[in-house]
Design an enzyme around this catalytic site. Structure first.
Site, PDB file in Angstrom:
ATOM      1  N   GLU A  87       0.825  -1.213   0.000  1.00  0.00           N
ATOM      2  CA  GLU A  87       0.000   0.000   0.000  1.00  0.00           C
ATOM      3  C   GLU A  87       0.861   1.267   0.000  1.00  0.00           C
ATOM      4  OE1 GLU A  87      -3.680   0.264   1.696  1.00  0.00           O
ATOM      5  OE2 GLU A  87      -4.096  -1.883   1.725  1.00  0.00           O
ATOM      6  N   HIS A 144      -5.059   2.160   0.105  1.00  0.00           N
ATOM      7  CA  HIS A 144      -4.267   3.163  -0.613  1.00  0.00           C
ATOM      8  C   HIS A 144      -4.046   2.711  -2.046  1.00  0.00           C
ATOM      9  CE1 HIS A 144      -3.436   3.721   3.620  1.00  0.00           C
ATOM     10  NE2 HIS A 144      -3.088   4.951   3.361  1.00  0.00           N
ATOM     11  N   LYS A 171     -10.655   4.732   5.864  1.00  0.00           N
ATOM     12  CA  LYS A 171      -9.784   5.653   5.124  1.00  0.00           C
ATOM     13  C   LYS A 171      -9.485   5.111   3.727  1.00  0.00           C
ATOM     14  CE  LYS A 171      -4.993   7.362   5.216  1.00  0.00           C
ATOM     15  NZ  LYS A 171      -3.661   7.135   5.779  1.00  0.00           N
TER      16      LYS A 171
END
Length: 251
Positions: A87, A144, A171
């Site tokens: 990530e 991510h 997130k």
């Protein structure tokens, strides 16, 4: 009023986005310097990017660093993160060692939040969430994409999956390839606020092109923004002093 998570005296999801400063030092001496530097900047919490830290796998090395944060920062929340190479981070680590390390950090009692990467799998997420919640530690589930910005529905579905796995905060960080990608990320964030408001959400579009996403969280529903006091941990981060000015102006 949306979902709010209280960590020490900080309410995530309430009012202005909170400023989180990432700490990316490799050793204890530099860590001490960074903590002193951070004290003079506006911020609400810090993220210890332990994947940068030399010898982090050694419990004694970890404990010294975490104890420094706790003693120096008092009631400021600390987020522990191992950002793995999968990530966009600095550490190659298998899932077993990753899980074991985070569980040990939770047990230390020195950390308030832990980051758990969705790419480590749903079972890993559930295991860490259960352990964290037993002792009152909050979980930031994260995803991510350092190469592109997925379609809006993929971003939303990933964030909803993280919510369903029990994360306290979810997130997603993306890389824009064009200006419209930034709007896609902001639109996905707004949809979470309007339709899936079970937890606070953190999103950002990285790189200078996505800088707007780091300051307009109050509009679209992103509860934390990452600012710098020294080195940046991701492209497009803004110095915390400047970030604070932007956030107050837009509030």
């Amino acid at each position: 009023m949306g979902a709010i998570v209280k960590v020490r005296n900080v309410k995530l999801g309430d009012g202005m986005p909170k400023i989180c400063i990432p700490v990316t030092d490799t050793n204890l001496d530099d860590l001490k310097k960074s903590v002193n530097l951070i004290r003079n900047t506006p911020f609400d919490l810090i993220e210890w990017r332990a994947d940068f830290y030399t010898g982090m796998e050694d419990p004694e090395v970890r404990i010294k660093a975490m104890t420094l944060f706790r003693n120096a920062l008092g009631n400021i929340p600390v987020l522990f993160t191992i950002r793995t190479s999968v990530e966009g981070g600095m550490m190659e680590i298998d899932t077993e060692a990753y899980t074991k390390t985070i569980l040990a950090v939770i047990d230390s009692g020195l950390i308030d939040l832990v980051d758990v990467e969705l790419s480590r799998g749903e079972e890993t997420m559930k295991t860490i969430v259960a352990a964290a919640h037993r002792v009152g530690v909050k979980v930031v589930a994260s995803r991510h994409d350092f190469t592109a910005t997925p379609d809006k529905n993929i971003i939303v579905n990933n964030l909803c999956l993280m919510q369903s796995l029990g994360a306290d905060i979810v997130k997603f960080a993306v890389m824009p390839q064009c200006d419209r990608d930034v709007l896609t990320l902001l639109d996905a964030t707004m949809t979470m606020k309007e339709e899936h408001n079970e937890t606070p959400v953190i999103t950002m579009s990285m790189s200078p092109a996505g800088m707007i996403s780091r300051i307009c969280g109050q509009l679209v529903g992103s509860c934390v923004t990452f600012g710098t006091a020294g080195k940046a941990s991701a492209p497009g981060q803004i110095p915390a002093n400047l970030l604070s000015t932007f956030l107050k102006t837009l509030a």
